[in-house]
Design an enzyme around this catalytic site. Structure first.
Site, PDB file in Angstrom:
ATOM      1  N   GLU A 203      25.473 -27.598  -8.649  1.00  0.00           N
ATOM      2  CA  GLU A 203      24.481 -28.486  -8.040  1.00  0.00           C
ATOM      3  C   GLU A 203      23.538 -29.036  -9.102  1.00  0.00           C
ATOM      4  OE1 GLU A 203      21.344 -26.769  -5.559  1.00  0.00           O
ATOM      5  OE2 GLU A 203      21.876 -28.212  -4.011  1.00  0.00           O
TER       6      GLU A 203
ATOM      7  N   GLU B 242      18.971 -21.081   3.749  1.00  0.00           N
ATOM      8  CA  GLU B 242      19.508 -22.442   3.595  1.00  0.00           C
ATOM      9  C   GLU B 242      19.509 -22.716   2.097  1.00  0.00           C
ATOM     10  OE1 GLU B 242      20.622 -24.069   6.068  1.00  0.00           O
ATOM     11  OE2 GLU B 242      19.521 -23.404   7.849  1.00  0.00           O
TER      12      GLU B 242
ATOM     13  N   LYS C 237       5.027 -19.778   3.056  1.00  0.00           N
ATOM     14  CA  LYS C 237       4.844 -19.739   1.600  1.00  0.00           C
ATOM     15  C   LYS C 237       5.559 -20.968   1.037  1.00  0.00           C
ATOM     16  CE  LYS C 237       5.925 -18.890  -2.277  1.00  0.00           C
ATOM     17  NZ  LYS C 237       5.864 -19.980  -3.315  1.00  0.00           N
TER      18      LYS C 237
HETATM   19  P1  NAD Z   1      13.643 -22.048  -5.497  1.00  0.00           P
HETATM   20  O1  NAD Z   1      14.694 -21.160  -4.977  1.00  0.00           O
HETATM   21  O2  NAD Z   1      13.273 -21.947  -6.920  1.00  0.00           O
HETATM   22  O3  NAD Z   1      12.268 -21.843  -4.689  1.00  0.00           O
HETATM   23  C1  NAD Z   1      12.214 -21.893  -3.288  1.00  0.00           C
HETATM   24  C2  NAD Z   1      11.062 -21.034  -2.803  1.00  0.00           C
HETATM   25  O4  NAD Z   1      11.344 -19.670  -3.093  1.00  0.00           O
HETATM   26  C3  NAD Z   1       9.712 -21.350  -3.461  1.00  0.00           C
HETATM   27  O5  NAD Z   1       8.691 -21.261  -2.485  1.00  0.00           O
HETATM   28  C4  NAD Z   1       9.571 -20.242  -4.484  1.00  0.00           C
HETATM   29  O6  NAD Z   1       8.224 -19.925  -4.789  1.00  0.00           O
HETATM   30  C5  NAD Z   1      10.243 -19.089  -3.760  1.00  0.00           C
HETATM   31  N1  NAD Z   1      10.745 -18.046  -4.655  1.00  0.00           N
HETATM   32  C6  NAD Z   1      11.281 -18.213  -5.883  1.00  0.00           C
HETATM   33  N2  NAD Z   1      11.624 -17.009  -6.399  1.00  0.00           N
HETATM   34  C7  NAD Z   1      11.312 -16.082  -5.464  1.00  0.00           C
HETATM   35  C8  NAD Z   1      11.407 -14.657  -5.413  1.00  0.00           C
HETATM   36  N3  NAD Z   1      11.903 -13.946  -6.405  1.00  0.00           N
HETATM   37  N4  NAD Z   1      10.985 -14.035  -4.292  1.00  0.00           N
HETATM   38  C9  NAD Z   1      10.488 -14.740  -3.253  1.00  0.00           C
HETATM   39  N5  NAD Z   1      10.347 -16.087  -3.267  1.00  0.00           N
HETATM   40  C10 NAD Z   1      10.767 -16.748  -4.360  1.00  0.00           C
HETATM   41  O7  NAD Z   1      14.137 -23.516  -5.111  1.00  0.00           O
HETATM   42  P2  NAD Z   1      13.507 -24.899  -5.522  1.00  0.00           P
HETATM   43  O8  NAD Z   1      13.833 -25.137  -6.967  1.00  0.00           O
HETATM   44  O9  NAD Z   1      12.091 -24.973  -5.069  1.00  0.00           O
HETATM   45  O10 NAD Z   1      14.365 -25.906  -4.599  1.00  0.00           O
HETATM   46  C11 NAD Z   1      15.615 -26.403  -4.952  1.00  0.00           C
HETATM   47  C12 NAD Z   1      16.738 -25.653  -4.264  1.00  0.00           C
HETATM   48  O11 NAD Z   1      16.547 -25.647  -2.863  1.00  0.00           O
HETATM   49  C13 NAD Z   1      18.064 -26.325  -4.487  1.00  0.00           C
HETATM   50  O12 NAD Z   1      19.040 -25.390  -4.903  1.00  0.00           O
HETATM   51  C14 NAD Z   1      18.436 -26.884  -3.120  1.00  0.00           C
HETATM   52  O13 NAD Z   1      19.790 -27.009  -2.877  1.00  0.00           O
HETATM   53  C15 NAD Z   1      17.770 -25.956  -2.193  1.00  0.00           C
HETATM   54  N6  NAD Z   1      17.508 -26.620  -0.905  1.00  0.00           N
HETATM   55  C16 NAD Z   1      18.267 -26.263   0.168  1.00  0.00           C
HETATM   56  C17 NAD Z   1      18.066 -26.896   1.391  1.00  0.00           C
HETATM   57  C18 NAD Z   1      18.890 -26.519   2.599  1.00  0.00           C
HETATM   58  O14 NAD Z   1      18.454 -26.767   3.702  1.00  0.00           O
HETATM   59  N7  NAD Z   1      20.042 -25.912   2.440  1.00  0.00           N
HETATM   60  C19 NAD Z   1      17.080 -27.851   1.519  1.00  0.00           C
HETATM   61  C20 NAD Z   1      16.320 -28.181   0.414  1.00  0.00           C
HETATM   62  C21 NAD Z   1      16.537 -27.531  -0.803  1.00  0.00           C
END
Ligand code: NAD
Length: 491
Positions: free
Chosen positions: A384, A249, A174
């Site tokens: 962040e 992560e 997803k």
């Molecule tokens: P996000 O958490 O908004 O979304 C990530 C994924 O989760 C998307 O596919 C989204 O559709 C899904 N999602 C969102 N709400 C959900 C829910 N309630 N239930 C199930 N799935 C849900 O993150 P983003 O804004 O896309 O990415 C940025 C974040 O990702 C930053 O905080 C960054 O630090 C983190 N990040 C971490 C790593 C790592 O390896 N630690 C790598 C890249 C990004």
């Protein structure tokens, strides 16, 4: 305009909702594709297909044959790297050369885990009693759901998919609603590589509409999530309800620590690329720069001078250093933090504004920004930003550097720049982070574990051990004693 479909059971199908949403190029503003809006019915179809594949053809393949399929997938990724990179860059606005390098490297995950597939051995356990033989088998968990953010859709999926398939699981991906197209393009290669139907599926849509039903589904056994901590916390709770295995992560506020005995040229480059690569939109961004007080002013001057020369613009132009923010929300968030930092009393020495005008297309650009005079209790040092915004802090000695570096709820990564072996050892042992780089920053590899301490996550991706994170140990007892006692003592 391309209209995509969902990829379930090796077939392209319309979403049950009959609805699509648009995806936009963050630089040109062009709406260039329609992405299917999956829902719980699609989630059920995908989970059922993945479970049937797991119980059926996938589990009947030998580990060696499974490994060969991963190799084939790797070769196809290499062949189509340019195409996949162009699609991903069109969706997330990252520099095309960076995305291309990432996609080429992604192929290596499939080679590495393909080679590992028939080398995951169980073992015989030395027993505390006679006449019994006990051994451990490592078995795949079942259906794995990969949920990924928008910054590196393909590679972050590969980090999960390759070890999960290596272990014998089936996978449902997803991707982020902002960057779904590259994984849908990747799905075409799954068929070409000859993977049986249901082994890899790609479901697109919003988290609450399609990812949540997946996480809750009875045929889903393992969740591999990368993203923000709000969604991570929610998914963690949902997974706990069903006792599902999970890795998370999450974010970071990583310290990049420069001592006065460092090779200054190297450290300057490491500090700049640590924060400004990928426009700061990476989880490992070295967003807190800790400078030893003896070199503080000179170092700050050097990075500020170079930051002024950064060229922002079209991600497809090889001369560009800084691309647009991927989403409007992310742009607003970075600009808000610039405001917050200023109000907190930090001193902006470069940037601190949006970039507009010719050369920036319709993109939302944030100028490379450096704040000096930051103290660790400020929000700009604790939260962040996920953008090109650097906080500079001052420290006296190792002890103070460690205290500041560890004083955060995150623990994803850290950098140390010194030529003293003693200092390097003290710092690498004292830093509470999943990855510590000495005299380099942002290195990553499929051969070594990656993940966070504290609020930066749970579990590790990469390396041999990542495969075990997708397996359950099974303890098998075989009696060599034919005299099984009657529990009631009678005949
Ligand atoms: P996000 O958490 O908004 O979304 C990530 C994924 O989760 C998307 O596919 C989204 O559709 C899904 N999602 C969102 N709400 C959900 C829910 N309630 N239930 C199930 N799935 C849900 O993150 P983003 O804004 O896309 O990415 C940025 C974040 O990702 C930053 O905080 C960054 O630090 C983190 N990040 C971490 C790593 C790592 O390896 N630690 C790598 C890249 C990004």
């Amino acid at each position: 305009m391309t209209r995509y479909q969902l990829f379930i059971d090796n077939e392209w199908v319309d979403p049950h909702s009959g609805r699509w949403f648009e995806t936009e190029n963050p630089f040109s503003g062009e709406v260039w594709a329609e992405i299917p809006r999956g829902d719980a019915v699609d989630a059920d179809r995908a989970a059922t297909a993945a479970w049937n594949a797991f119980e059926g053809p996938w589990s009947r393949l030998s580990a060696s044959d499974r490994g060969m399929m991963l190799h084939r997938l790797g070769a196809l990724i290499e062949r189509d790297a340019q195409h996949l990179a162009e699609i991903e860059s069109r969706d997330n606005g990252k520099l095309i050369r960076d995305v291309l390098a990432q996609v080429r490297y992604m192929a290596k995950y499939f080679y590495y885990y393909g080679g590992l597939a028939d080398k995951i051995q169980g073992h015989v356990v030395p027993m505390d009693r006679p006449k019994v033989f006990n051994y451990i088998r490592y078995e795949p968990m079942g259906v794995v759901v990969s949920i990924t953010p928008w910054n590196s859709s393909l590679s972050l999926t590969a980090w999960k998919m390759a070890p999960a398939l290596c272990a014998g699981n089936t996978v449902i991906c997803k991707p982020s609603e902002y960057t779904s197209a590259s994984l849908l393009e990747f799905a075409k290669l799954v068929v070409e590589a000859g993977l049986p139907p249901g082994v890899v599926n790609v479901l697109t849509g919003y988290g609450s509409e399609v990812a949540e039903p997946l996480v809750r589904h009875r045929h889903v056994h393992r969740i591999a999530f990368t993203g923000g901590d709000e969604a991570g916390r929610r998914i963690n709770k949902m997974a706990a309800e069903g006792f599902k295995r999970i890795s998370l992560e999450l974010g970071g506020k990583s310290p990049n620590i420069i001592f006065d005995d460092a090779d200054m040229e190297q450290a300057v480059n490491g500090a700049l690329s640590g924060i400004f690569s990928a426009t700061g939109q990476t989880c490992v961004a070295g967003s807190r720069l800790l400078l030893q007080e003896t070199i503080h002013d000179e170092f700050l001057e050097r990075i500020t001078t170079i930051a002024r020369t950064a060229k922002a613009g079209d991600p497809a132009d090889p001369k560009t250093h800084i691309g647009p923010m991927t989403t409007k929300a992310q742009f607003d968030k970075a600009m808000d933090y610039i405001d917050i930092a200023t109000k907190e009393g930090a001193r902006c020495v470069v940037g601190g504004r949006a970039l507009t005008g010719p050369g920036y297309g319709a993109g939302q650009f944030v100028a490379p920004t450096i704040f000096a005079g930051v103290t660790n209790e400020m929000r700009i040092a604790q939260e962040e930003v996920f953008g090109p915004v650097l906080s500079v802090l001052k420290f006296r000695d190792e002890e103070e550097a460690l205290r500041i570096a560890n004083d955060t709820r995150f623990g994803l990564a850290a950098g140390v720049w010194t030529q003293s072996l003693h200092r390097a050892m003290v710092m690498t042992q004292g830093l509470r982070a999943g990855t510590v780089w000495v005299n380099n920053y942002r290195s990553s590899s499929y051969t070594t574990p990656f993940g966070g301490f504290k609020d930066s996550g749970i579990g590790r991706e990469g390396g041999v051990d990542a495969v075990r994170e997708y397996m359950e140990p099974k303890s098998v007892w075989i009696s060599t004693d034919l005299q099984m006692a009657n529990p009631f003592g009678s005949r």
